[in-house]
Scaffold this motif. Sequence first.
Motif, short mmCIF file in Angstrom:
data_model
loop_
_atom_site.label_atom_id
_atom_site.label_comp_id
_atom_site.label_asym_id
_atom_site.label_seq_id
_atom_site.Cartn_x
_atom_site.Cartn_y
_atom_site.Cartn_z
N ALA A 1 0.83 -1.20 0.00
CA ALA A 1 0.00 0.00 0.00
C ALA A 1 0.87 1.26 0.00
N ALA B 1 1.01 4.16 -2.87
CA ALA B 1 0.77 5.58 -2.60
C ALA B 1 1.95 6.43 -3.07
N THR B 2 3.16 5.93 -2.91
CA THR B 2 4.34 6.67 -3.38
C THR B 2 4.34 6.81 -4.90
N VAL C 1 1.75 9.48 -5.94
CA VAL C 1 2.13 10.87 -5.70
C VAL C 1 3.23 11.32 -6.67
N ALA D 1 -5.36 10.58 -1.75
CA ALA D 1 -5.33 9.12 -1.69
C ALA D 1 -4.14 8.62 -0.89
N ALA D 2 -2.98 9.30 -1.04
CA ALA D 2 -1.81 8.91 -0.25
C ALA D 2 -2.05 9.13 1.25
N THR E 1 -4.10 6.39 2.57
CA THR E 1 -3.29 5.18 2.71
C THR E 1 -2.52 5.18 4.02
N VAL F 1 -7.56 1.74 2.81
CA VAL F 1 -6.55 1.47 1.77
C VAL F 1 -7.23 1.17 0.44
N ALA G 1 -8.47 4.40 -1.05
CA ALA G 1 -7.39 5.16 -1.68
C ALA G 1 -7.05 4.62 -3.06
N VAL H 1 -7.32 6.70 -6.77
CA VAL H 1 -6.22 6.84 -7.75
C VAL H 1 -6.65 6.31 -9.11
N GLY I 1 0.21 2.44 -9.15
CA GLY I 1 -0.04 2.78 -7.75
C GLY I 1 -1.44 2.36 -7.29
N LEU J 1 -2.31 -0.47 -4.37
CA LEU J 1 -3.15 -0.15 -3.23
C LEU J 1 -4.25 -1.19 -3.03
#
Length: 224
Positions: free
Chosen positions: A11, A15-16, A19, A62-63, A66, A78, A81, A85, A122, A126
Motif C-alpha cells: 500500500a 501511494a508513493t 504521488v 489518496a496517499a 493510505t 486502503v 485510496a 487513484v 499505484g 493499493l
Amino acid sequence: MIRNVVGSILALAGATAAVLSPFRAWYDGRHGRDYRIEDLFAGITDAKAEVIGSVLLPLAFAALLTLVGVVLRSRLLVALAGLVVLGFTILWMVRVGQAEGGLTVDPDGGGLGTGVALALLGGVLLLLGALLMAGRARSRRAPEEVSTPPGHTAHPGPPGGPPPEEHSRYAEPDPRANRDGYGGNEDYDRRDAPPPYDAPTRSYDAPDPDGRERDPDRDRWNNP
C-alpha cells in the motif's frame, strides 16, 4: 501479522507511485501537474494548472488515506485510496481520448507517458495491499460475571435442576425430618400409633356407697 506487514508495504509503495506520477509526463510530454481538476469534468484544455488545483491534489489525498489506513490497519481506507487513484486516472484518460480523438503510445516520447503508468500501477498496488491485509484483530469479550449481593454466598445447584433456593422452596417436607430429643419423629410416631378405640380396656372397681369394699360375687348373686 505477516499479512499486515506485506499489505502495508504494497500500500505504501502504491501511494508513493501515485504521488510521484504527476511529476512525470502523462501525454505528449505534458506533466500530470499541468492538468486542472476541472478539466477532468469539463474537458481538457491547454490552460496550465496550479499545483494545488491540479491532478496532484486527489492523488495526494489518496496517499493520506493510505497512511491512515496503514496506521489503523483498515483495509477499507486502503482500498478506498486505490479506487480514488484509479478513478481519477481513468477519468483523465477518457477526457484526453475525447480531446485527442484517441490515445496513442509512441516510443519516441509521444502519447501516453510514464506518469500514467505510475498512477495505474499505484492504484493496483493499493488494492492488492488492501486484499492482503488481515485487518484489525477482533477482541473477544469475556463473559460477564453475575454479581452476587453482599452477604450472600452463591451455591451451585444440582446439574440440570433448579437453583438451590428454588429447589428447597418447592420440595416436599420430609416427615422424618422433625425428630424429637430421642431420635424419633414425634408427629410420625403419633400418626402411626393405633387410634384410641383400638387400645385395650381396663375395668376399675367403684367404691361402695356404704363405705365397704364392693364384692363382685356378692353383687352377682344378690341381683334378681
